[in-house]
Scaffold this motif. Structure first.
Motif, PDB file in Angstrom:
ATOM      1  N   ALA A  21      16.871  36.285  46.565  1.00 37.07           N
ATOM      2  CA  ALA A  21      17.111  37.116  47.748  1.00 37.07           C
ATOM      3  C   ALA A  21      18.519  36.889  48.293  1.00 37.07           C
ATOM      4  CB  ALA A  21      16.071  36.805  48.817  1.00 37.07           C
ATOM      5  N   VAL A  22      18.977  35.643  48.327  1.00 37.38           N
ATOM      6  CA  VAL A  22      20.326  35.346  48.814  1.00 37.38           C
ATOM      7  C   VAL A  22      21.363  35.948  47.879  1.00 37.38           C
ATOM      8  CG1 VAL A  22      22.003  33.510  49.259  1.00 37.38           C
ATOM      9  CG2 VAL A  22      19.639  33.257  50.046  1.00 37.38           C
ATOM     10  N   LEU A  23      21.168  35.768  46.574  1.00 39.62           N
ATOM     11  CA  LEU A  23      22.152  36.250  45.597  1.00 39.62           C
ATOM     12  C   LEU A  23      22.207  37.779  45.550  1.00 39.62           C
ATOM     13  CD1 LEU A  23      21.435  33.616  42.817  1.00 39.62           C
ATOM     14  CD2 LEU A  23      23.527  33.817  44.175  1.00 39.62           C
ATOM     15  N   THR A  24      21.143  38.435  45.957  1.00 41.03           N
ATOM     16  CA  THR A  24      21.185  39.899  46.050  1.00 41.03           C
ATOM     17  C   THR A  24      22.182  40.334  47.122  1.00 41.03           C
ATOM     18  OG1 THR A  24      18.894  40.138  45.301  1.00 41.03           O
ATOM     19  CG2 THR A  24      19.810  41.951  46.592  1.00 41.03           C
TER      20      THR A  24
ATOM     21  N   ALA B 155      15.646  25.918  49.003  1.00 39.14           N
ATOM     22  CA  ALA B 155      15.505  27.294  48.534  1.00 39.14           C
ATOM     23  C   ALA B 155      14.727  27.327  47.213  1.00 39.14           C
ATOM     24  CB  ALA B 155      16.880  27.922  48.349  1.00 39.14           C
ATOM     25  N   SER B 156      13.650  28.086  47.187  1.00 42.35           N
ATOM     26  CA  SER B 156      12.910  28.321  45.953  1.00 42.35           C
ATOM     27  C   SER B 156      13.681  29.321  45.095  1.00 42.35           C
ATOM     28  CB  SER B 156      11.536  28.892  46.275  1.00 42.35           C
ATOM     29  OG  SER B 156      11.680  30.217  46.806  1.00 42.35           O
TER      30      SER B 156
ATOM     31  N   CYS C 187      15.231  27.148  54.207  1.00 39.51           N
ATOM     32  CA  CYS C 187      14.512  28.295  53.644  1.00 39.51           C
ATOM     33  C   CYS C 187      13.003  28.092  53.553  1.00 39.51           C
ATOM     34  CB  CYS C 187      15.053  28.610  52.250  1.00 39.51           C
ATOM     35  SG  CYS C 187      16.797  29.077  52.222  1.00 39.51           S
ATOM     36  N   GLU C 188      12.570  26.858  53.369  1.00 42.13           N
ATOM     37  CA  GLU C 188      11.142  26.600  53.190  1.00 42.13           C
ATOM     38  C   GLU C 188      10.373  27.097  54.411  1.00 42.13           C
ATOM     39  OE1 GLU C 188       9.717  23.118  50.578  1.00 42.13           O
ATOM     40  OE2 GLU C 188       9.571  22.417  52.646  1.00 42.13           O
ATOM     41  N   GLY C 189       9.316  27.852  54.165  1.00 42.76           N
ATOM     42  CA  GLY C 189       8.542  28.435  55.264  1.00 42.76           C
ATOM     43  C   GLY C 189       8.981  29.830  55.640  1.00 42.76           C
ATOM     44  N   LYS C 190      10.167  30.223  55.202  1.00 45.82           N
ATOM     45  CA  LYS C 190      10.634  31.596  55.421  1.00 45.82           C
ATOM     46  C   LYS C 190      10.317  32.426  54.181  1.00 45.82           C
ATOM     47  CE  LYS C 190      14.598  30.394  58.417  1.00 45.82           C
ATOM     48  NZ  LYS C 190      14.436  28.926  58.443  1.00 45.82           N
ATOM     49  N   THR C 191      10.117  33.720  54.368  1.00 51.17           N
ATOM     50  CA  THR C 191       9.903  34.594  53.221  1.00 51.17           C
ATOM     51  C   THR C 191      11.244  34.900  52.562  1.00 51.17           C
ATOM     52  OG1 THR C 191      10.189  36.663  54.451  1.00 51.17           O
ATOM     53  CG2 THR C 191       7.973  35.675  54.442  1.00 51.17           C
ATOM     54  N   PRO C 192      11.232  35.255  51.279  1.00 46.72           N
ATOM     55  CA  PRO C 192      12.485  35.666  50.643  1.00 46.72           C
ATOM     56  C   PRO C 192      13.169  36.813  51.387  1.00 46.72           C
ATOM     57  CG  PRO C 192      10.847  35.232  48.964  1.00 46.72           C
ATOM     58  CD  PRO C 192      10.134  35.153  50.295  1.00 46.72           C
TER      59      PRO C 192
END
Length: 235
Positions: free
Chosen positions: A71-74, A64-65, A36-41
């Motif tokens: 964003a994933v849990l949404t 994952a921040s 996830c790091e470097g990707k937007t939410p």
């Protein structure tokens, strides 16, 4: 002749930034992970939606921040989120364990985030796994007290920063391969993990493999592969 089913609409959201490898589990035996790091939410959320809609095998979202996790849990509210490990897993329940057991060893409490990343990776790739904490070389009696557990493992992941000496010590005491994970924990001369990385690469004990700095996922993945069930005869 029937038409092939239309791909999920969520795949269209990925067109500009991702191309998921849905067949990796079939090809390699282990599914793709999402770094996830470097990707937007928003990008991570779109990937999570595609994973859900395509029925992809167990998927890990690493580094994952809190914003990535939201964003994933949404998209997949039942995903398992471990804030300390900075990792999400979906589906949330790991598969029933097969193969041999794995032990993840953390030299110090400061190494726990990377150790937990390794632990969750091993577990969600289908191996039984125990976590041993705070057994660094400053007090060798602590690791010696866990020898029965360590000697019963098929593979061991040792996570350490500072001088990075623990993997050599463990490898000299057990029959199993040791996967060494250097961490960026330490004072200035540790150079953000370079010092323990070099120490591990120069391990005196044979049977030590080394992954990159803070790469708990890579260490856990390798250990899970080492501990996999033996292939069936003729397979």
């Amino acid at each position: 002749m029937t038409d092939a089913p239309a791909p999920p609409a969520s795949l269209a959201r990925l067109a500009d930034f991702a191309d998921l490898d849905h067949d990796r589990a079939e090809r390699r035996g282990y599914p793709e992970a999402v770094y996830c790091e470097g990707k937007t939410p928003a990008q991570v959320g779109a990937i999570a939606a595609a994973v859900r809609d395509c029925g992809t095998a167990t998927t890990l979202f690493t580094r994952a921040s809190p914003e990535h996790a939201e964003a994933v849990l949404t998209e997949v509210p039942d995903a398992r989120y471990d804030r300390e490990a900075r990792m999400l897993a979906w589906p949330p329940e790991p598969p029933d364990p097969t193969g041999g057991p794995v032990v993840v060893v953390a030299a110090g409490t400061s190494d726990l985030p990377v150790a937990r990343e390794a632990l969750l990776t091993v577990t969600h790739l289908g191996r039984a796994c125990d976590l041993v904490v705070d057994v660094g070389v400053a007090g060798l009696h602590r690791v010696l007290a866990r020898l029965d557990l360590l000697r019963g493992a098929r593979a061991i992941v040792v996570v350490a920063g500072m001088d990075g000496a623990l993997p050599s010590v463990v490898a000299g005491l057990v029959p199993a391969p040791v996967v060494a994970v250097p961490t960026s924990v330490g004072y200035g001369a540790a150079f953000g993990g370079i010092a323990p990385l070099l120490a591990m690469l120069n391990a005196c004990s044979p049977g030590v493999a080394v992954v990159n700095i803070d790469n708990g996922y890579g260490g856990g993945h390798l250990a899970a592969q080492i501990a996999a069930p033996a292939p069936r005869a003729g397979a």
